[in-house]
Structures are given as structure tokens and as C-alpha cells.
Design an enzyme around this catalytic site. Structure first.
Site, PDB file in Angstrom:
ATOM      1  N   GLU A   1      78.614  -5.540  29.951  1.00  0.00           N
ATOM      2  CA  GLU A   1      79.268  -6.884  30.651  1.00  0.00           C
ATOM      3  C   GLU A   1      80.763  -6.307  30.851  1.00  0.00           C
ATOM      4  OE1 GLU A   1      80.298 -10.038  27.838  1.00  0.00           O
ATOM      5  OE2 GLU A   1      79.423 -11.324  29.308  1.00  0.00           O
TER       6      GLU A   1
ATOM      7  N   LYS B   1      88.379 -23.022  16.038  1.00  0.00           N
ATOM      8  CA  LYS B   1      89.438 -22.041  16.494  1.00  0.00           C
ATOM      9  C   LYS B   1      89.163 -21.874  17.767  1.00  0.00           C
ATOM     10  CE  LYS B   1      89.765 -17.793  16.110  1.00  0.00           C
ATOM     11  NZ  LYS B   1      90.523 -17.759  17.407  1.00  0.00           N
TER      12      LYS B   1
ATOM     13  N   GLU C   1      76.426 -17.675  20.639  1.00  0.00           N
ATOM     14  CA  GLU C   1      76.189 -17.674  22.200  1.00  0.00           C
ATOM     15  C   GLU C   1      77.010 -16.571  22.703  1.00  0.00           C
ATOM     16  OE1 GLU C   1      74.164 -19.849  23.673  1.00  0.00           O
ATOM     17  OE2 GLU C   1      73.940 -21.096  21.838  1.00  0.00           O
TER      18      GLU C   1
ATOM     19  N   CYS D   1      79.845 -16.305  31.161  1.00  0.00           N
ATOM     20  CA  CYS D   1      78.946 -15.511  30.543  1.00  0.00           C
ATOM     21  C   CYS D   1      77.744 -15.268  31.231  1.00  0.00           C
ATOM     22  CB  CYS D   1      78.583 -16.090  29.199  1.00  0.00           C
ATOM     23  SG  CYS D   1      78.244 -17.944  29.429  1.00  0.00           S
TER      24      CYS D   1
HETATM   25  P1  NAD Z   1      85.581 -12.657  21.841  1.00  0.00           P
HETATM   26  O1  NAD Z   1      84.443 -12.273  20.905  1.00  0.00           O
HETATM   27  O2  NAD Z   1      86.632 -11.527  21.782  1.00  0.00           O
HETATM   28  O3  NAD Z   1      86.213 -13.988  20.965  1.00  0.00           O
HETATM   29  C1  NAD Z   1      85.571 -15.207  20.995  1.00  0.00           C
HETATM   30  C2  NAD Z   1      86.286 -15.794  19.806  1.00  0.00           C
HETATM   31  O4  NAD Z   1      85.950 -15.197  18.702  1.00  0.00           O
HETATM   32  C3  NAD Z   1      87.925 -15.916  19.962  1.00  0.00           C
HETATM   33  O5  NAD Z   1      88.093 -17.321  19.637  1.00  0.00           O
HETATM   34  C4  NAD Z   1      88.367 -15.056  19.048  1.00  0.00           C
HETATM   35  O6  NAD Z   1      89.548 -15.052  18.479  1.00  0.00           O
HETATM   36  C5  NAD Z   1      87.356 -14.933  18.025  1.00  0.00           C
HETATM   37  N1  NAD Z   1      87.177 -13.776  17.200  1.00  0.00           N
HETATM   38  C6  NAD Z   1      87.252 -12.536  17.376  1.00  0.00           C
HETATM   39  N2  NAD Z   1      87.108 -11.718  16.344  1.00  0.00           N
HETATM   40  C7  NAD Z   1      86.220 -12.427  15.364  1.00  0.00           C
HETATM   41  C8  NAD Z   1      85.919 -12.162  14.213  1.00  0.00           C
HETATM   42  N3  NAD Z   1      85.996 -10.990  13.673  1.00  0.00           N
HETATM   43  N4  NAD Z   1      85.638 -13.118  13.420  1.00  0.00           N
HETATM   44  C9  NAD Z   1      85.539 -14.378  13.668  1.00  0.00           C
HETATM   45  N5  NAD Z   1      86.115 -14.876  14.971  1.00  0.00           N
HETATM   46  C10 NAD Z   1      86.409 -13.770  15.818  1.00  0.00           C
HETATM   47  O7  NAD Z   1      85.233 -13.150  23.276  1.00  0.00           O
HETATM   48  P2  NAD Z   1      86.265 -13.546  24.476  1.00  0.00           P
HETATM   49  O8  NAD Z   1      86.732 -12.296  24.990  1.00  0.00           O
HETATM   50  O9  NAD Z   1      87.123 -14.709  24.058  1.00  0.00           O
HETATM   51  O10 NAD Z   1      85.110 -14.281  25.315  1.00  0.00           O
HETATM   52  C11 NAD Z   1      84.343 -13.538  26.218  1.00  0.00           C
HETATM   53  C12 NAD Z   1      82.865 -13.365  25.745  1.00  0.00           C
HETATM   54  O11 NAD Z   1      82.289 -14.499  25.646  1.00  0.00           O
HETATM   55  C13 NAD Z   1      82.124 -12.642  26.784  1.00  0.00           C
HETATM   56  O12 NAD Z   1      81.329 -11.657  26.063  1.00  0.00           O
HETATM   57  C14 NAD Z   1      81.195 -13.600  27.254  1.00  0.00           C
HETATM   58  O13 NAD Z   1      80.009 -13.411  27.875  1.00  0.00           O
HETATM   59  C15 NAD Z   1      81.065 -14.677  26.055  1.00  0.00           C
HETATM   60  N6  NAD Z   1      80.764 -16.011  26.276  1.00  0.00           N
HETATM   61  C16 NAD Z   1      79.379 -16.242  25.992  1.00  0.00           C
HETATM   62  C17 NAD Z   1      78.980 -17.674  26.379  1.00  0.00           C
HETATM   63  C18 NAD Z   1      77.578 -18.321  26.185  1.00  0.00           C
HETATM   64  O14 NAD Z   1      77.363 -19.415  26.048  1.00  0.00           O
HETATM   65  N7  NAD Z   1      76.524 -17.219  25.937  1.00  0.00           N
HETATM   66  C19 NAD Z   1      80.072 -18.702  26.872  1.00  0.00           C
HETATM   67  C20 NAD Z   1      81.079 -18.236  27.094  1.00  0.00           C
HETATM   68  C21 NAD Z   1      81.649 -16.924  26.797  1.00  0.00           C
END
Ligand code: NAD
Length: 505
Positions: free
Chosen positions: A399, A189, A264, A298
Site C-alpha cells: 500500500e 485517540k 479496519e 484505504c
Molecule cells: P497508522 O496505523 O500509522 O495510525 C493509525 C492510528 O493508530 C493513529 O491514531 C496512530 O497514532 C495510532 N497508532 C500507531 N501506532 C500505534 C500502536 N502501536 N498502538 C496503538 N495505536 C497506534 O495509520 P495512518 O498512517 O494514520 O493511516 C493510514 C492507514 O490507515 C492506511 O494503511 C489506510 O489504508 C488505513 N485506513 C484504513 C481504513 C479502513 O476502513 N480499512 C480507513 C482509513 C485508513
């Protein structure tokens, strides 16, 4: 090539047809009959419409993946066949490299060169894991009791993968290629804002001929479709990249079915500059650390830890160069920083600027949305730098995920480490110094999974990407990322077929 919007627009064929999900080898529209508009963050125009999936499609995709794994034999397909399929994906993606990069820029906003680097990384990930597909060798053990023992490696099963919007293609590629190479089946997804390059990758997966149900794409919100995947009893593993609060929720939800979980998550990574560092290099990387990808990375170096004795020389230079960063749409030649992903995210970043000012930090530059000319249509925010911060301020601890740098000052190596490790996160960190022993000492003291000495950001697919503390569990990439999709099974073979002799009666 000289970049113009006219060169990018032809890749937008999604404008005219509703984009669909891919489940059990077929393109499908959601039973919800709902659609979602996908926006270009540089001007907030609609660039595509996609079907909005619901629970039914999550269930159908998991069933397809379960059948493909347990009934239809993907688990036991010869690894060379899996490797061949992955290599075909890599070469088809390479043929369409520019198209994918342009689409990523239009959907995510990132600068075209960044998008191109992402597509190249994705190609390499499919090649790299194709190479590993044939390598999970077991082991044998000589043990007592007239037993010969061995350990075999087996794929985990049905894997649900959930990816964020900041690296839409590359995160999907790294997770899918590793899982498929290991012999798992996949339901993936994308983030609801950025599905376009992944939908197109599925055109390639379809073309190269993965068996039905081995790869499945579901589209929709995290709270509906993501949540269903996490709670589904037939999903054996969740591999998630995204925010720490979502990761915590996923870990709680996954507990009910004891799913394997790979997380991650977010970061607030320190970039430590000692007085003896090469000055120009350190200033340059301090900018790249935070402003690359508009700070929506990230591992961004969002905290600059500066040794006090160079503060007065370093900060004016840093601010002067930050002000010169060329902001614009990712498709324009010379753009160095693009827009933020959405208006909602831009509001959250600008709210943090207000919080910083209210907390008493000093704003050195930036802090505003750009409201001049064409850029006013998009989600553009100036490079922003705060100083006079305190360790407990929210802008230091949380963050922000935008182009906002906070400066912290230290006088000793010990103090630098204390500040560096003083958040809940532990994703990345860097140290700039010309003293090799000091660099090694500091690296040893840092609680972070990805570190640099005299550089920031360069990483490679062969090395594990993983966080300490609340930045994650497990790893993506490299052989470690491959191992995440494999189980170990003991097989104990009696060398003499005879009763145990334990019961005397
Ligand atoms: P997010 O957590 O809002 O969403 C990430 C994904 O999770 C999306 O596909 C979203 O639709 C899904 N999601 C949201 N709620 C969910 C739930 N309850 N159950 C299952 N899936 C759910 O994050 P974002 O805003 O898309 O991305 C930014 C974040 O991602 C930042 O915190 C960043 O640091 C982190 N990030 C981490 C890494 C890493 O490798 N550590 C890499 C890239 C981004």
C-alpha cells in the site's frame, strides 16, 4: 460560495491557545507539559498547538470511562436518553457544518467539498445510530427441561477507539456514535497529525451534556498513548482504523487481556476494466478510484487491471486526463487534488516511485513533488501512473497510500481474478463491464469486503465497511458496526423452583 483562504482562517482560533484533552468531563493539559505543533499540509505552516498526552492521561481516561460504565450507570441509561444526546450532537454539528469542513481542510489538506461531505456523513452517523440505540432486542427460546431461555444484549463496556489521519472526523464519528448508542463508554485517540476537528466535536459533546466519563478524548502518539490503551486491562474492546502493520501489533498486544478487537486496515484494491465496459465511464472512475483524496484512501483503486485488447486506447486517455488534474490547496476554488498529509508521508510516497523505477516498471506520468510557486511550500505530488508491472513488484503488492496507480494487464476473466486477489489485502474492488452475468461472476470471485459494478467509491453509512484477508476484522457502519459493541448474555429461568435431583444422597 467562492473559496479563498481568508474565509478559512477565522476558524483557526487554535493558533493562540494550547488545545487540550477531554477526560472525565473536564478539559485537561498533559502532565508531560509537552506540546505538539499541528501543520497545514498545503504550506506546512503551524495552525495549532495541542497538548501531548502520555500514559497518565490514558490511564485517567480509562478510569473515567470504567467508572461511568460500571459505577455510574451509563450501561443502564434508558436507550432513548442516549439517542436524544446523539441527535443533539447531530444537530449542533449541522449548525457548524462549514466551520468543521474548513478546519478539516486546513488540518488534513483535503479538498473543501470532500471535507463538507465528510461532515455530512458524520452528522448522518450520529442520526443513524441514534435510531439504532433503542433497537437491540433480545430473543426468547422455548427449550426443554422446564426452562424458559432468553438472550439479552448488553454493551461491551469500555471501548478504546484509535483513528487515522485520512478521515479524522468521520472515522471518529462513526465509531463513537455506534459505541455510545450501544451503551458503551468511550476513550478516543485521533492520529497525532489531525486532532483538530475531533477536539471541536468534543466541545459539542460537552455542550449537549454527556455524563462525566462517558466520552473521553486523549491526544498523543500511537506508540505512547495508543499503546497504553491497547494494553490497558480495563479496556474491554479496541476499535482501530489504520495501517495493517499497526493492526498486527495491536492484535498481538490485545491478546494478553483477550480484548475484543475490531480492525479496519489497509488495502491495495483492484479496479478491473473489461473491454466491453463503457469506455468514458471506466476511464473517469479509474482516475477517481486512485486520485480522490490524493490516493490517501484505504479503499483507493490503486491497481488498474485492464483487458489487453483495450490497453492501447485506454492508457493514453487515462494519462492525458491524469495530467490535467488541478492540484492546489483544498481551500481554492476548482482544486481537484490537494497535498499529502505530511513531509514524511510524501517522502515515503516518492520513495515508492523510486522503487517502482528500480524494479523496472515504466513511469507513464508524474512521480514528482511539485516545486513551483506557492505549491512548493506544501506536500504536493503529481498524479503518477506506472505500467509494465509484474505481480510480485513491491509497488504492486504494498500500500503506497498516495496518488500512485499501477496498471496490470489481463486477457481472461480467470486471469483478472487471479491478479485481483493476488495481494495480502482484501478491502475493496470494482469491475467495469456491460455484461451483467460476467460482473456477478467476478464479484463472486473477488476477495474483498467492499465492491462496485460500474462505479468506484460511493458507499453509505447504512452498509458495513469491512475487509477480507489482511484488510481487517469485524465491521464499522450499518447494523453490523453496531453489533460490534454488543455482547450476548443467556438467561435461563427455571419454570419450577425445585432441586435438580441429580445427587441422590
Ligand atoms: P497508522 O496505523 O500509522 O495510525 C493509525 C492510528 O493508530 C493513529 O491514531 C496512530 O497514532 C495510532 N497508532 C500507531 N501506532 C500505534 C500502536 N502501536 N498502538 C496503538 N495505536 C497506534 O495509520 P495512518 O498512517 O494514520 O493511516 C493510514 C492507514 O490507515 C492506511 O494503511 C489506510 O489504508 C488505513 N485506513 C484504513 C481504513 C479502513 O476502513 N480499512 C480507513 C482509513 C485508513
Amino acid at each position: 460560495m467562492t473559496l479563498t483562504i481568508e474565509k478559512f482562517e477565522p476558524v483557526l482560533r487554535e493558533k493562540t491557545t494550547v488545545q487540550r484533552m477531554y477526560i472525565n468531563g473536564k478539559w485537561v493539559t498533559s502532565v508531560s507539559n509537552k506540546t505538539r505543533e499541528i501543520l497545514n499540509p498545503a504550506n506546512n505552516e503551524v495552525i495549532a498547538v495541542v497538548t501531548e498526552g502520555v500514559e497518565e492521561e490514558a490511564n485517567a481516561a480509562v478510569k473515567a470511562a470504567k467508572d461511568a460504565f460500571y459505577k455510574n450507570g451509563w450501561k443502564t441509561v434508558y436507550a432513548r436518553i442516549r439517542a436524544d444526546l446523539l441527535l443533539k450532537v447531530a444537530s449542533k454539528l449541522a449548525e457548524r457544518k462549514e466551520e468543521f469542513a474548513m478546519l478539516e481542510t486546513l488540518n488534513n489538506g483535503k479538498v473543501y467539498e470532500d471535507s463538507l461531505a465528510d461532515v455530512e456523513d458524520a452528522i448522518h452517523q450520529f442520526q443513524y445510530y441514534a435510531g439504532l440505540a433503542t433497537k437491540p432486542h433480545g430473543q426468547t427460546y422455548e427449550v426443554p427441561d422446564e426452562i424458559r431461555a432468553m438472550v439479552v444484549r448488553e454493551p461491551i463496556g469500555v471501548v478504546a477507539q484509535i483513528v487515522p489521519w485520512n478521515y479524522p472526523l468521520v472515522m471518529a464519528a462513526q465509531k463513537m456514535s455506534a459505541a455510545l448508542a450501544a451503551g458503551c463508554t468511550v476513550v478516543i485517540k485521533p492520529a497525532s497529525q489531525t486532532p483538530l476537528t475531533l477536539i471541536r466535536l468534543f466541545e459539542i459533546l460537552d455542550e449537549v451534556g454527556f455524563p462525566e466519563g462517558v466520552v473521553n478524548l486523549v491526544l498523543g502518539s500511537g506508540s505512547v498513548i495508543g499503546d497504553r490503551l491497547v494494553n490497558h486491562p480495563d479496556v474491554d474492546k479496541i476499535s482501530f482504523t489504520g495501517g495493517t502493520s499497526t493492526g498486527k501489533q495491536i492484535m498481538k498486544d490485545a491478546a494478553d487481556t483477550i480484548k475484543k478487537v475490531g480492525l479496519e486496515l489497509g488495502g491495495k484494491s483492484p479496479n478491473i476494466v473489461f473491454a466491453d465496459a463503457d469506455f468514458e465511464t471506466a476511464v473517469d472512475y479509474a482516475l477517481l478510484a486512485i486520485f480522490a483524496g490524493q490516493g490517501q484512501v484505504c479503499s483507493a483503486g490503486s491497481r488498474l487491471l485492464l483487458e489487453k485488447s483495450i490497453y492501447d486506447k485506454f492508457v493514453p486517455k487515462l494519462v492525458a486526463r491524469a495530467k490535467k488534474i488541478k492540484i492546489g490547496p483544498g481551500w481554492q476554488d476548482g482544486t481537484e487534488m490537494g497535498p499529502l498529509i505530511s513531509q514524511a508521508h510524501m517522502k515515503s510516497v516518492l520513495d515508492y516511485v523510486k522503487i517502482g523505477v528500480e524494479e523496472g516498471a515504466e513511469l507513464l506520468c508524474g512521480g514528482n513533488r511539485i516545486t513551483d510557486g506557492e505549491l512548493a511550500k506544501g506536500n504536493f505530488v503529481e498524479p503518477t501512473i506506472f505500467t509494465n508491472t509484474k505481480p510480485d513488484m513491491r509497488i504492486v503488492q504494498e500500500e503506497i497510500f498516495g496518488p500512485v496507480l499501477v496498471i496490470q494487464v489481463f486477457e481472461t476473466e480467470e486471469e483478472a481474478l487471479e491478479l485481483a486477489n493476488g495481494t495480502d489485502f482484501g478491502l475493496a474492488a470494482a469491475v467495469f463491464t456491460n455484461d451483467g452475468a460476467k460482473a456477478q461472476r467476478v464479484i463472486r470471485g473477488l476477495q474483498a469486503g467492499i465492491t462496485w459494478i460500474n462505479a468506484y467509491h460511493p458507499t453509505f453509512n447504512e452498509a458495513p465497511w469491512s475487509g477480507y484477508k489482511q484488510s481487517g476484522i469485524g465491521a464499522d457502519l450499518g447494523t453490523y458496526g453496531f453489533e460490534e459493541y454488543l455482547l450476548t448474555k443467556q438467561v435461563n429461568i427455571a419454570l419450577h423452583v425445585q432441586p435438580s435431583g441429580w445427587y441422590k444422597g
